[in-house]
Design a protein around this motif. Structure first.
Motif, mmCIF file in Angstrom:
data_model
loop_
_atom_site.group_PDB
_atom_site.id
_atom_site.type_symbol
_atom_site.label_atom_id
_atom_site.label_comp_id
_atom_site.label_asym_id
_atom_site.label_seq_id
_atom_site.Cartn_x
_atom_site.Cartn_y
_atom_site.Cartn_z
ATOM 1 N N GLU A 78 -45.330 19.932 -38.740
ATOM 2 C CA GLU A 78 -44.874 20.920 -39.717
ATOM 3 C C GLU A 78 -44.727 20.288 -41.100
ATOM 4 O OE1 GLU A 78 -44.215 22.438 -35.776
ATOM 5 O OE2 GLU A 78 -43.626 20.524 -36.685
ATOM 6 N N PHE A 79 -44.170 19.077 -41.121
ATOM 7 C CA PHE A 79 -43.954 18.381 -42.390
ATOM 8 C C PHE A 79 -45.276 18.096 -43.098
ATOM 9 C CE2 PHE A 79 -43.521 14.498 -44.899
ATOM 10 C CZ PHE A 79 -42.406 14.771 -45.669
ATOM 11 N N LEU A 80 -46.273 17.654 -42.356
ATOM 12 C CA LEU A 80 -47.559 17.277 -42.951
ATOM 13 C C LEU A 80 -48.314 18.469 -43.524
ATOM 14 C CD1 LEU A 80 -48.720 14.631 -40.317
ATOM 15 C CD2 LEU A 80 -48.016 14.202 -42.682
ATOM 16 N N LEU A 104 -39.107 27.039 -38.601
ATOM 17 C CA LEU A 104 -40.431 27.059 -37.974
ATOM 18 C C LEU A 104 -40.392 26.652 -36.509
ATOM 19 C CD1 LEU A 104 -42.549 25.333 -40.788
ATOM 20 C CD2 LEU A 104 -42.278 27.790 -40.356
ATOM 21 N N LEU A 105 -39.277 26.149 -36.060
ATOM 22 C CA LEU A 105 -39.160 25.601 -34.714
ATOM 23 C C LEU A 105 -38.447 26.591 -33.805
ATOM 24 C CD1 LEU A 105 -38.057 22.077 -35.965
ATOM 25 C CD2 LEU A 105 -40.350 22.735 -35.193
ATOM 26 N N PRO A 106 -39.140 27.136 -32.814
ATOM 27 C CA PRO A 106 -38.545 28.175 -31.962
ATOM 28 C C PRO A 106 -37.347 27.676 -31.150
ATOM 29 C CG PRO A 106 -40.672 27.444 -31.087
ATOM 30 C CD PRO A 106 -40.545 26.865 -32.457
ATOM 31 N N GLU A 107 -37.234 26.349 -30.981
ATOM 32 C CA GLU A 107 -36.119 25.812 -30.205
ATOM 33 C C GLU A 107 -34.777 25.945 -30.928
ATOM 34 O OE1 GLU A 107 -38.820 24.196 -31.204
ATOM 35 O OE2 GLU A 107 -39.536 22.703 -29.753
ATOM 36 N N ILE A 108 -34.824 26.043 -32.252
ATOM 37 C CA ILE A 108 -33.588 26.075 -33.027
ATOM 38 C C ILE A 108 -32.915 27.443 -32.888
ATOM 39 C CG2 ILE A 108 -32.576 25.808 -35.315
ATOM 40 C CD1 ILE A 108 -33.740 23.249 -34.163
ATOM 41 N N PRO A 109 -31.644 27.465 -32.450
ATOM 42 C CA PRO A 109 -30.943 28.740 -32.240
ATOM 43 C C PRO A 109 -30.543 29.414 -33.543
ATOM 44 C CG PRO A 109 -29.475 26.880 -31.844
ATOM 45 C CD PRO A 109 -30.833 26.291 -32.076
ATOM 46 N N SER A 110 -30.081 30.640 -33.414
ATOM 47 C CA SER A 110 -29.788 31.468 -34.591
ATOM 48 C C SER A 110 -28.674 30.903 -35.454
ATOM 49 C CB SER A 110 -29.428 32.892 -34.155
ATOM 50 O OG SER A 110 -30.537 33.520 -33.548
ATOM 51 N N ARG A 111 -27.651 30.326 -34.821
ATOM 52 C CA ARG A 111 -26.550 29.717 -35.580
ATOM 53 C C ARG A 111 -26.486 28.242 -35.240
ATOM 54 N NH1 ARG A 111 -20.667 31.550 -37.210
ATOM 55 N NH2 ARG A 111 -21.869 33.441 -37.499
ATOM 56 N N ILE A 112 -26.467 27.420 -36.284
ATOM 57 C CA ILE A 112 -26.423 25.975 -36.046
ATOM 58 C C ILE A 112 -25.711 25.295 -37.216
ATOM 59 C CG2 ILE A 112 -28.627 25.380 -37.164
ATOM 60 C CD1 ILE A 112 -29.154 23.599 -34.621
ATOM 61 N N LEU A 113 -24.979 24.248 -36.899
ATOM 62 C CA LEU A 113 -24.265 23.484 -37.916
ATOM 63 C C LEU A 113 -25.052 22.220 -38.217
ATOM 64 C CD1 LEU A 113 -21.726 23.053 -39.679
ATOM 65 C CD2 LEU A 113 -20.684 21.889 -37.716
ATOM 66 N N ASN A 161 -22.718 21.360 -51.417
ATOM 67 C CA ASN A 161 -23.205 20.090 -50.898
ATOM 68 C C ASN A 161 -23.901 20.374 -49.571
ATOM 69 O OD1 ASN A 161 -22.643 17.634 -48.915
ATOM 70 N ND2 ASN A 161 -22.692 16.816 -50.994
ATOM 71 N N SER A 162 -25.070 19.801 -49.381
ATOM 72 C CA SER A 162 -25.873 20.141 -48.204
ATOM 73 C C SER A 162 -25.627 19.229 -47.008
ATOM 74 C CB SER A 162 -27.362 20.103 -48.570
ATOM 75 O OG SER A 162 -27.737 18.799 -49.000
ATOM 76 N N GLY A 163 -24.632 18.339 -47.084
ATOM 77 C CA GLY A 163 -24.364 17.434 -45.971
ATOM 78 C C GLY A 163 -23.718 18.098 -44.777
ATOM 79 N N VAL A 164 -23.041 19.216 -45.018
ATOM 80 C CA VAL A 164 -22.448 20.023 -43.949
ATOM 81 C C VAL A 164 -22.764 21.475 -44.260
ATOM 82 C CG1 VAL A 164 -20.337 20.701 -42.739
ATOM 83 C CG2 VAL A 164 -20.555 18.371 -43.634
ATOM 84 N N LEU A 165 -23.646 22.076 -43.479
ATOM 85 C CA LEU A 165 -24.053 23.452 -43.736
ATOM 86 C C LEU A 165 -24.088 24.248 -42.437
ATOM 87 C CD1 LEU A 165 -27.084 23.111 -46.203
ATOM 88 C CD2 LEU A 165 -24.779 23.924 -46.767
ATOM 89 N N LEU A 166 -23.385 25.355 -42.425
ATOM 90 C CA LEU A 166 -23.518 26.301 -41.320
ATOM 91 C C LEU A 166 -24.679 27.219 -41.661
ATOM 92 C CD1 LEU A 166 -22.335 27.295 -38.638
ATOM 93 C CD2 LEU A 166 -20.894 28.866 -39.960
ATOM 94 N N LEU A 167 -25.665 27.255 -40.783
ATOM 95 C CA LEU A 167 -26.910 27.967 -41.069
ATOM 96 C C LEU A 167 -27.085 29.169 -40.151
ATOM 97 C CD1 LEU A 167 -29.271 24.846 -41.254
ATOM 98 C CD2 LEU A 167 -28.202 26.034 -43.186
ATOM 99 N N ASP A 168 -27.390 30.305 -40.747
ATOM 100 C CA ASP A 168 -27.811 31.471 -39.975
ATOM 101 C C ASP A 168 -29.340 31.458 -39.975
ATOM 102 O OD1 ASP A 168 -28.550 33.970 -38.991
ATOM 103 O OD2 ASP A 168 -26.821 34.985 -39.874
ATOM 104 N N ILE A 169 -29.898 30.809 -38.966
ATOM 105 C CA ILE A 169 -31.348 30.621 -38.915
ATOM 106 C C ILE A 169 -32.072 31.964 -38.803
ATOM 107 C CG2 ILE A 169 -33.258 29.624 -37.595
ATOM 108 C CD1 ILE A 169 -31.722 27.563 -39.160
ATOM 109 N N ALA A 170 -31.485 32.911 -38.084
ATOM 110 C CA ALA A 170 -32.103 34.232 -37.967
ATOM 111 C C ALA A 170 -32.233 34.884 -39.341
ATOM 112 C CB ALA A 170 -31.286 35.110 -37.027
ATOM 113 N N LYS A 171 -31.176 34.802 -40.140
ATOM 114 C CA LYS A 171 -31.216 35.379 -41.482
ATOM 115 C C LYS A 171 -32.188 34.606 -42.377
ATOM 116 C CE LYS A 171 -29.240 38.277 -42.965
ATOM 117 N NZ LYS A 171 -29.575 39.703 -43.245
ATOM 118 N N ILE A 172 -32.224 33.287 -42.219
ATOM 119 C CA ILE A 172 -33.129 32.442 -43.012
ATOM 120 C C ILE A 172 -34.581 32.771 -42.693
ATOM 121 C CG2 ILE A 172 -33.954 30.052 -43.246
ATOM 122 C CD1 ILE A 172 -30.961 29.216 -43.043
#
Length: 280
Positions: A78-80, A104-113, A161-172
């Protein structure tokens, strides 16, 4: 709880220490996702975390709680496809920008820290993790320095600061935030590439109390201590970087002994994992 780290083999020590600290203050099962890459192009290179290391760390996590798990995901492909070329010469390595590929990674769940590997847990963070995101893509703490200088609204500090981010991957995934960030990092050189891109391009973000990403000095209520690079002004202006696995610097520079027992545990676990790798 879903936790994400990103980087090459150089994040190993910090990630072990960070995970140990989380388990010391949290009883809920952890699902850990580690994005890594191996990369070599135009004089820039990095080596990914090995599957053996990940398997051994996964086994250790399960020994603490059988419901714990760690999954290593190679995001090199994905990076390349979207190399952030203008930003490869900055102090931020390619591994730092891997979080922008999580959608882009289907393994990543909807909410992740997401946590940087130099983040240490000191207390309960369940209220933060389980918060109502209210349609926001990201939630985090104001950047100690950047929130004063990088503003979309001159009257409001909202630069996270992006060192600690709660992410809503579904929304992203829905808004395409990370895709927009990847394009910006590919096309434009920035001082703090992915952090700046997330802040500039997010449709909605939530600011949470500094106790969830303390970037200066521990307070009584600090849940996450983030060992970022800081500025010192006396007797001259300079930067100071102290990481939690640099125990001598913790003692000599920061005058703190709070993490000594955690460091000892880290040393034992690291030795155990390394020994198992050699046997394999």
């Amino acid at each position: 709880m879903n936790i994400m780290y990103c980087g090459d083999k150089n994040i190993a020590d910090g990630m072990i220490m960070s995970l140990l600290s989380i388990m010391n203050h949290n009883e809920e099962p952890l699902s850990v996702y580690v994005l890594t890459l191996s990369y070599e192009q135009d004089g820039n290179s990095c080596e990914g975390l090995s599957p053996e290391f990940a398997n051994n760390l996964d086994e250790y996590l399960k020994s603490r709680n059988e419901k714990n798990s760690l999954k290593l995901i190679d995001a090199s492909k994905e990076f390349l496809k979207m190399i952030p070329t203008p930003n490869l010469e900055t102090r931020f390595t390619p591994g730092c920008m891997l979080r922008l590929f999580a959608d882009l990674l289907p393994e990543i769940p909807s909410r992740i820290l997401y946590l940087d590997n130099d983040v240490i847990c000191r207390g309960d963070f369940s209220e933060f993790y389980n918060m109502d995101m209210k349609g926001a893509e990201v939630a985090g703490v104001l950047d100690r320095y950047g929130s004063w200088f990088f503003k979309r609204n001159i009257l409001k500090r909202d630069y996270l600061n992006s060192g600690v981010l709660l992410l809503d991957i579904a929304k992203i995934r829905e808004t395409g935030l990370f895709e927009k960030c990847r394009i910006r990092c590919r096309d434009k050189k920035m001082f703090m590439p992915d952090q700046s891109a997330i802040n500039k391009l997010s449709n909605k973000k939530i600011i949470v109390p500094r106790k969830y990403n303390e970037q200066k000095k521990e307070r009584n209520d600090t849940a996450f201590r983030h060992f970022t690079t800081t500025f010192r002004y006396f007797p001259y202006i300079r930067t100071q970087t102290v990481k939690p696995w640099n125990i001598d610097k913790l003692h000599d520079t920061l005058k703190t002994y709070e993490y000594d027992s955690l460091y000892e545990m880290f040393q034992n676990v690291k030795s155990e994992i390394s020994q198992t790798e050699k046997e394999i």
